[in-house]
Design a protein around this motif. Structure first.
Motif, short mmCIF file in Angstrom:
data_model
loop_
_atom_site.label_atom_id
_atom_site.label_comp_id
_atom_site.label_asym_id
_atom_site.label_seq_id
_atom_site.Cartn_x
_atom_site.Cartn_y
_atom_site.Cartn_z
N LYS A 18 33.78 -25.35 -66.59
CA LYS A 18 34.43 -25.46 -65.30
C LYS A 18 34.91 -26.89 -65.08
CE LYS A 18 32.12 -25.49 -61.59
NZ LYS A 18 31.13 -25.74 -60.77
N ASN A 20 35.98 -30.29 -63.42
CA ASN A 20 35.58 -30.92 -62.17
C ASN A 20 36.80 -31.39 -61.38
OD1 ASN A 20 32.53 -31.19 -62.07
ND2 ASN A 20 32.95 -31.90 -64.13
N LYS A 21 36.56 -31.67 -60.10
CA LYS A 21 37.63 -32.20 -59.24
C LYS A 21 37.50 -33.72 -59.21
CE LYS A 21 37.32 -28.34 -56.06
NZ LYS A 21 35.88 -28.14 -56.04
N HIS A 34 34.27 -35.43 -57.36
CA HIS A 34 33.89 -34.77 -56.10
C HIS A 34 33.02 -33.57 -56.44
CE1 HIS A 34 36.75 -37.28 -54.01
NE2 HIS A 34 37.56 -37.06 -55.02
N SER A 35 31.82 -33.59 -55.87
CA SER A 35 30.86 -32.54 -56.14
C SER A 35 30.71 -31.64 -54.93
CB SER A 35 29.51 -33.19 -56.48
OG SER A 35 28.50 -32.24 -56.52
N ASN A 36 30.45 -30.36 -55.18
CA ASN A 36 30.25 -29.41 -54.08
C ASN A 36 28.86 -29.56 -53.47
OD1 ASN A 36 32.77 -28.35 -54.58
ND2 ASN A 36 31.98 -26.77 -55.97
N ASN A 37 27.92 -30.04 -54.28
CA ASN A 37 26.53 -30.04 -53.80
C ASN A 37 25.89 -31.43 -53.84
OD1 ASN A 37 26.63 -30.17 -56.52
ND2 ASN A 37 25.20 -28.50 -56.92
N ALA A 40 29.84 -37.87 -53.82
CA ALA A 40 30.84 -38.15 -54.84
C ALA A 40 30.28 -39.22 -55.78
CB ALA A 40 32.13 -38.62 -54.19
#
Length: 174
Positions: A18, A20-21, A34-37, A40
């Motif tokens: 997957k 990453n952003k 940038h992490s969802n959980n 940053a």
């Protein structure tokens, strides 16, 4: 933008499925993950280290405490000496690397690590522009560079660089 390409290539070589952003911040275009959980993560080495841990490949960060320190030292060298280096400093960097690699296969000894990948990305543009005489003069760097560029999955976004072959034979005997 270069750092983002490096991180994307690193993700692929680590087999992370997957993507990453990422974004960049400031004049120097420092990468930000940038992490969802969580918070940053900022900086090439910080993010690259995180990706290696995410891929469960701790050996790429070094085995022993000493090995880990050597890997960190070369990651720091990449950021402080190689990135944004002035043309006048390139010779010094090549000379330093050449003497250091004299009795080593990789930057942290005989094991391939994250330091090799990021240093390869960092000096690729320098090696591309070297004349044959310069490649001969820095044979240890040239050998290491060729070794790393042929390591599985490293060279994703970069073109291969032709380096010198064994000069024992004349060109008619390959």
């Amino acid at each position: 933008m270069m750092a983002l390409r490096e991180l994307s290539s690193l993700e692929k070589s680590l087999g992370l499925k997957k993507p990453n952003k990422y974004s960049t911040q400031g004049d120097k275009k420092v990468p930000v993950l940038h992490s969802n959980n969580g918070p940053a993560l900022v900086g090439l080495v910080t993010i690259a280290t995180h990706l290696v841990q995410e891929a469960k490949r701790p050996e790429l960060l070094g085995g022993s405490a000493e090995h880990k320190a050597v890997v960190q030292q070369w990651l720091e060298y990449r950021l402080t000496k190689v990135d944004g280096c002035h043309k006048d400093n390139i010779k010094t960097i090549l000379k330093d690397l050449n003497s250091y690699l004299e009795d080593k296969v990789y930057l942290a000894g005989n094991e391939f690590t994250l330091a090799d990948t990021l240093m390869y990305y960092g000096i690729h543009h320098i090696i591309v522009d070297l004349a044959i005489q310069e490649k001969e003069k820095h044979m240890n760097v040239t050998r290491w560079f060729d070794h790393v560029q042929h390591h599985t999955g490293v060279r994703h976004h970069l073109p291969p660089v032709l380096v010198l072959r064994n000069r024992v034979y004349t060109s008619g005997h390959h």
